[in-house]
Design an enzyme around this catalytic site. Structure first.
Site, PDB file in Angstrom:
ATOM      1  N   ARG A  41      93.579  40.571  70.260  1.00  0.00           N
ATOM      2  CA  ARG A  41      92.450  41.453  69.953  1.00  0.00           C
ATOM      3  C   ARG A  41      92.761  42.900  70.289  1.00  0.00           C
ATOM      4  O   ARG A  41      92.278  43.817  69.612  1.00  0.00           O
ATOM      5  CB  ARG A  41      91.203  40.969  70.697  1.00  0.00           C
ATOM      6  CG  ARG A  41      90.616  39.700  70.100  1.00  0.00           C
ATOM      7  CD  ARG A  41      89.472  39.163  70.919  1.00  0.00           C
ATOM      8  NE  ARG A  41      88.819  38.051  70.238  1.00  0.00           N
ATOM      9  CZ  ARG A  41      87.949  37.236  70.797  1.00  0.00           C
ATOM     10  NH1 ARG A  41      87.621  37.392  72.074  1.00  0.00           N
ATOM     11  NH2 ARG A  41      87.398  36.250  70.121  1.00  0.00           N
ATOM     12  N   LYS A 199      80.309  17.618  66.741  1.00  0.00           N
ATOM     13  CA  LYS A 199      78.935  17.220  66.457  1.00  0.00           C
ATOM     14  C   LYS A 199      78.413  17.775  65.137  1.00  0.00           C
ATOM     15  O   LYS A 199      78.599  18.944  64.827  1.00  0.00           O
ATOM     16  CB  LYS A 199      78.005  17.691  67.585  1.00  0.00           C
ATOM     17  CG  LYS A 199      78.281  17.025  68.931  1.00  0.00           C
ATOM     18  CD  LYS A 199      77.273  17.501  69.972  1.00  0.00           C
ATOM     19  CE  LYS A 199      77.475  16.795  71.302  1.00  0.00           C
ATOM     20  NZ  LYS A 199      76.474  17.226  72.301  1.00  0.00           N
ATOM     21  N   GLY A 352      88.105  28.979  66.967  1.00  0.00           N
ATOM     22  CA  GLY A 352      89.163  28.912  67.966  1.00  0.00           C
ATOM     23  C   GLY A 352      90.120  27.756  67.800  1.00  0.00           C
ATOM     24  O   GLY A 352      91.348  27.931  67.853  1.00  0.00           O
ATOM     25  N   GLY A 375      81.628  32.690  66.282  1.00  0.00           N
ATOM     26  CA  GLY A 375      80.232  32.523  65.909  1.00  0.00           C
ATOM     27  C   GLY A 375      79.869  33.276  64.641  1.00  0.00           C
ATOM     28  O   GLY A 375      79.083  32.792  63.816  1.00  0.00           O
TER      29      GLY A 375
END
Length: 400
Positions: A41, A199, A352, A375
């Site tokens: 980053r 999930k 990730g 996200g």
């Protein structure tokens, strides 16, 4: 979505003599000794800074969040000091860290100043207008170049963009916006999405949204197990969400109604326990035993999915197919990764675990675009308009 870009402002001479404030994503990991363990980053933030300097900026101010500090309560490990040192090494220029910066920043001509962790400022997460105005007063041009924060409406991401004299996207954010638009708004067909994870509940809205857009929806991990249940297949002792079987079945039916498909595994790799040294067996999907745990797709399924990817026009990838960290259960993800690398399709990957798989199999240069946002990437897949995108579009419309 139309928005101003830093490179355009530089070419137009609108950065010459201007103070530029860049919202970067410098949220890097540290070890126990406080040393940066992975600096991707930091390196990714360099092009925007260099672009502003080459465009004639009088000074370049950079800020970022680091971790999840409590606003107004700095702790030793909340500081960007190690990042300032590493950023300076990447730029080949000294980078000064300034702690108290909301009241103003004195900067020498051409200087790069790193402003301390913006999440320490009270009102940051609430997007407090007074705080945003203080930030905007520091600059002539605000540059958003932190896609990983684009889904958050905070003072340093959205508020400052509303009040700064000019607001634009940096090269990193602009590239993200372009790649996402190419993949989801005007994709080459067939459009294939790979959504995997533990999930269904965490990605249900993404699956429902993609079911209305894609030609093939490949599911993996615990999500695939729930879809196997929805298809009437046994999953033994595997991770799944039985209470979401109806929702999974609805996604399958929505795809079928459009002539599209959710490929269900034909064979799987099972083990008696979740462990790297657990004995692995390949079994047909309908022959999973009561005590088996599904930890990967089988070789026949992997080859079928590879064929789908090979004939795709666009591939969107979020999540590995199995427990690829364990070599015995990595074949499915490895096969898929190599298929994406070899496919002529435009590919965009994010998340990730996905990035870890890309690195493990050495295909970084063969993926069309690797998203830097976790996200934010997921929210885009869900069909949401990110707050940072929206405010930059509004400012661009007002400027024109």
């Amino acid at each position: 979505m139309a928005f101003l870009r830093l490179q355009d402002l530089c070419q137009q001479g609108r950065v010459q003599g201007a103070r530029v404030l860049i919202r970067a994503d410098l949220n890097v990991p540290f070890d126990a000794r406080g040393a940066i363990t992975e600096d991707t980053r930091v390196r990714a933030s360099v092009p925007a800074i260099r672009m502003a300097l080459q465009g004639g900026a009088s000074a370049v101010l950079v800020t970022s969040h680091l971790g999840r500090p409590t606003e107004g309560q700095p702790r030793p490990h909340d500081t960007l000091a190690p990042v300032a040192e590493r950023l300076g090494q990447c730029l080949g220029l000294p980078v000064r860290l300034q702690t108290d910066w909301l009241g103003g920043v004195a900067a020498a001509p051409g200087e790069v100043v790193l402003l301390e962790n913006c999440r320490l400022n009270p009102g940051e997460k609430a997007n407090d207008p007074a705080l945003a105005q203080q930030m905007a007063a520091l600059c002539d041009v605000f540059v958003h170049d932190a896609f990983g924060t684009a889904h958050r409406a905070e003072a340093s991401t959205v508020g400052v963009a509303q009040y700064a004299p000019l607001a634009c996207a940096g090269p990193l954010l602009g590239a993200e916006m372009d790649a996402i638009g190419r993949a989801l708004q005007s994709p080459a067909r067939p459009l294939v999405a790979i959504v995997a994870g533990a999930k269904v509940s965490t990605k249900l809205t993404i699956l429902q949204s993609l079911a209305q857009k894609v030609d093939r929806l490949i599911v993996g991990g615990g999500i695939a197990n729930t879809f196997m249940l929805a298809s009437g297949l046994p999953i033994g002792n595997s991770l799944a969400e039985p209470d979401l079987v109806d929702q999974a079945r609805a996604v399958i039916q929505a795809m079928q109604a459009r002539g599209a498909e959710v490929p269900i595994p034909m064979d799987v790799v099972v083990a008696p326990r979740f462990a790297a040294d657990a004995p692995a067996r390949v079994v047909a999907a309908e022959q999973v035993g009561a005590h088996d745990m599904i930890l990967d797709v089988g070789p026949e399924t992997a080859q079928t999915l590879a064929g789908i990817v090979q004939h795709a026009g666009t591939v969107v990838w979020n999540g590995p197919l199995g427990v690829f960290e364990f070599d015995a259960f990595a074949h499915g993800t490895q096969t898929l990764a190599h298929a994406i690398a070899a496919s002529p399709a435009f590919s965009i990957a994010g998340g990730g675990d996905t990035l870890a798989a890309i690195a493990k199999y050495g295909i970084t240069d063969q993926v069309g675009y690797i998203s830097t946002g976790g996200g934010a990437f997921l929210e885009v897949l869900e069909g949401k308009t990110l707050p940072a995108f929206a405010v930059l579009a509004q400012r661009a419309a007002a400027t024109h």
